[in-house]
Write a protein that holds these residues in place. Structure first.
Motif, PDB file in Angstrom:
ATOM      1  N   TYR A  10       0.783  -1.189  -0.062  1.00 57.54           N
ATOM      2  CA  TYR A  10      -0.117   0.026  -0.136  1.00 57.54           C
ATOM      3  C   TYR A  10       0.830   1.338  -0.023  1.00 57.54           C
ATOM      4  N   CYS A  41      -7.686   3.768   9.060  1.00 55.53           N
ATOM      5  CA  CYS A  41      -6.411   4.577   9.221  1.00 55.53           C
ATOM      6  C   CYS A  41      -5.284   3.825   8.437  1.00 55.53           C
ATOM      7  N   GLY A  42      -5.491   2.634   8.040  1.00 56.42           N
ATOM      8  CA  GLY A  42      -4.254   2.039   7.315  1.00 56.42           C
ATOM      9  C   GLY A  42      -3.077   2.066   8.270  1.00 56.42           C
ATOM     10  N   MET A  46      -0.866   9.075   7.893  1.00 56.70           N
ATOM     11  CA  MET A  46      -1.981   9.943   7.867  1.00 56.70           C
ATOM     12  C   MET A  46      -2.485  10.217   9.218  1.00 56.70           C
ATOM     13  N   ASP A  63      -8.928   0.763  12.534  1.00 59.03           N
ATOM     14  CA  ASP A  63      -8.786  -0.175  11.326  1.00 59.03           C
ATOM     15  C   ASP A  63      -9.200  -1.605  11.876  1.00 59.03           C
ATOM     16  N   SER A  64      -9.747  -2.387  10.812  1.00 56.49           N
ATOM     17  CA  SER A  64     -10.296  -3.575  11.155  1.00 56.49           C
ATOM     18  C   SER A  64      -9.144  -4.713  10.537  1.00 56.49           C
ATOM     19  N   ASP A  87     -13.796  -2.482  13.699  1.00 58.21           N
ATOM     20  CA  ASP A  87     -14.377  -2.400  12.538  1.00 58.21           C
ATOM     21  C   ASP A  87     -15.304  -1.137  12.344  1.00 58.21           C
ATOM     22  N   LEU A  88     -14.943  -0.296  11.502  1.00 57.06           N
ATOM     23  CA  LEU A  88     -15.563   0.827  11.495  1.00 57.06           C
ATOM     24  C   LEU A  88     -17.144   0.890  11.299  1.00 57.06           C
ATOM     25  N   SER A 103     -10.171   8.322   5.237  1.00 55.73           N
ATOM     26  CA  SER A 103      -9.612   8.935   3.680  1.00 55.73           C
ATOM     27  C   SER A 103      -9.317   7.439   3.024  1.00 55.73           C
ATOM     28  N   ALA A 104     -10.246   7.244   1.962  1.00 59.62           N
ATOM     29  CA  ALA A 104      -9.920   6.081   1.263  1.00 59.62           C
ATOM     30  C   ALA A 104     -10.196   4.794   1.904  1.00 59.62           C
ATOM     31  N   ALA A 105     -11.349   4.907   2.593  1.00 61.50           N
ATOM     32  CA  ALA A 105     -11.689   3.497   3.523  1.00 61.50           C
ATOM     33  C   ALA A 105     -13.171   3.303   3.269  1.00 61.50           C
ATOM     34  N   VAL A 109     -17.214  -0.369   2.673  1.00 55.16           N
ATOM     35  CA  VAL A 109     -18.299  -0.440   3.211  1.00 55.16           C
ATOM     36  C   VAL A 109     -19.626   0.080   2.656  1.00 55.16           C
ATOM     37  N   THR A 208      -4.737  -2.177  -3.457  1.00 54.57           N
ATOM     38  CA  THR A 208      -6.095  -2.056  -2.977  1.00 54.57           C
ATOM     39  C   THR A 208      -7.103  -2.971  -3.875  1.00 54.57           C
TER      40      THR A 208
END
Ligand SMILES: C[S@@+](CC[C@H](N)C(=O)[O-])C[C@H]1O[C@@H](n2cnc3c(N)ncnc32)[C@H](O)[C@@H]1O
Length: 262
Positions: A10, A41-42, A46, A63-64, A87-88, A103-105, A109, A208
């Motif tokens: 990534y 958050c990866g 960031m 983050d999951s 898990d968000l 961001s980019a997540a 979902v 990704t």
């Protein structure tokens, strides 16, 4: 769907991937939030940048992916910067949150309507929910992957992994979040990423969109799929004489501010 993430793959395009994050947070109009949460958050770089923008805030990355949280945790500096494996889709907070970033997540979902209602209800008065998601699901990079996954060769193994895209158009997000009482700033940008090296777009998607498909195949099958995908991508995104590949990437940005506050 559970996906194994690889932080190193990534981070291969960390400059290109971090730029939309910085463009997003530049539009958050808060000077000194106390509580900041980064959903999806990866690898955490960031999230750490959020701590640099607001040095007195308590920043939590969620983050999951165990791999991502393990990587991110190396940056932790409690109590100001911490990370949670969670898990968000189940995330909520009893404490009012001043800034909720993703961001980019959220493209991973479904049901943004329900989720966003919960996220907005977790904000402090005047708090901000800011997110960016890819808006490029009809770009050749993604369309070609869907076409391969649903082709006669791969249909039985991969077609079930082709998801309905949950991302909506910017105007729909404005309507949704305005309806929840927020003032909304929304925009879109197409970045022209200048990639180098062979199979550059394939290398990008390996980090990704390609992950769920490769994860469902054994090594020989994965090699076969990658060869077909690389060939199709090479036609859609030819490299120039200098070896550069232009990869246009549309992203959607939304900054929604709850009522109240200054
Ligand atoms: C493309 S990365 C983005 C990372 C980082 N926010 C950035 O801007 O570079 C997407 C992240 O979302 C996370 N993610 C996907 N679905 C999730 C979920 N349901 N709950 C929490 N995190 C999730 C993945 O594990 C991954 O780390």
């Amino acid at each position: 769907m559970t996906i194994d993430w690889d932080p190193r793959q990534y981070l291969q395009f960390s400059d290109e991937r971090s730029r939309p994050f910085h463009d997003l947070i530049a539009r958050i109009p808060l000077q000194s939030p106390r509580t900041v949460v980064d959903l999806g958050c990866g690898p955490g770089s960031m999230t750490a940048a959020l701590g640099q923008r607001w040095p007195t805030a308590r920043v939590t990355g969620v983050d999951s992916s165990p791999e991502m949280i393990e990587h991110a945790s190396r940056l932790a500096s409690p109590p100001l910067l911490s990370f949670e494996l969670r898990d968000l889709r189940q995330w909520s907070s009893d404490e009012p949150i001043d800034v909720l970033v993703s961001s980019a997540a959220l493209q991973w979902v479904a049901d943004h309507t329900t989720l966003f209602g919960r996220f907005m209800s977790c904000l402090a008065r005047g708090g901000v929910f800011a997110f960016q998601v890819p808006g490029n699901f009809n770009a050749p990079s993604h369309r070609l992957l869907r076409e391969l996954a649903t082709s006669p060769r791969w249909e039985r193994r991969l077609a079930a992994l082709v998801r309905e895209v949950p991302v909506r158009e910017p105007a729909e997000y404005v309507e949704l979040l305005s309806g929840l009482g927020a003032s909304v700033d929304a925009w879109e940008t197409t970045y022209l990423h200048m990639l180098t090296g062979s199979d550059a777009v394939l290398e990008w998607t390996r980090g990704t969109a390609l992950r769920p498909f490769i994860g469902a195949l054994d090594a020989a099958e994965a090699d076969e799929l990658l060869a077909s995908y690389a060939e199709a991508l090479g036609r859609a995104y030819p490299a120039d004489d200098a070896g550069r590949t232009i990869y246009p990437f549309r992203r959607i940005f939304v900054v929604a501010r709850a009522a109240g506050g200054d």
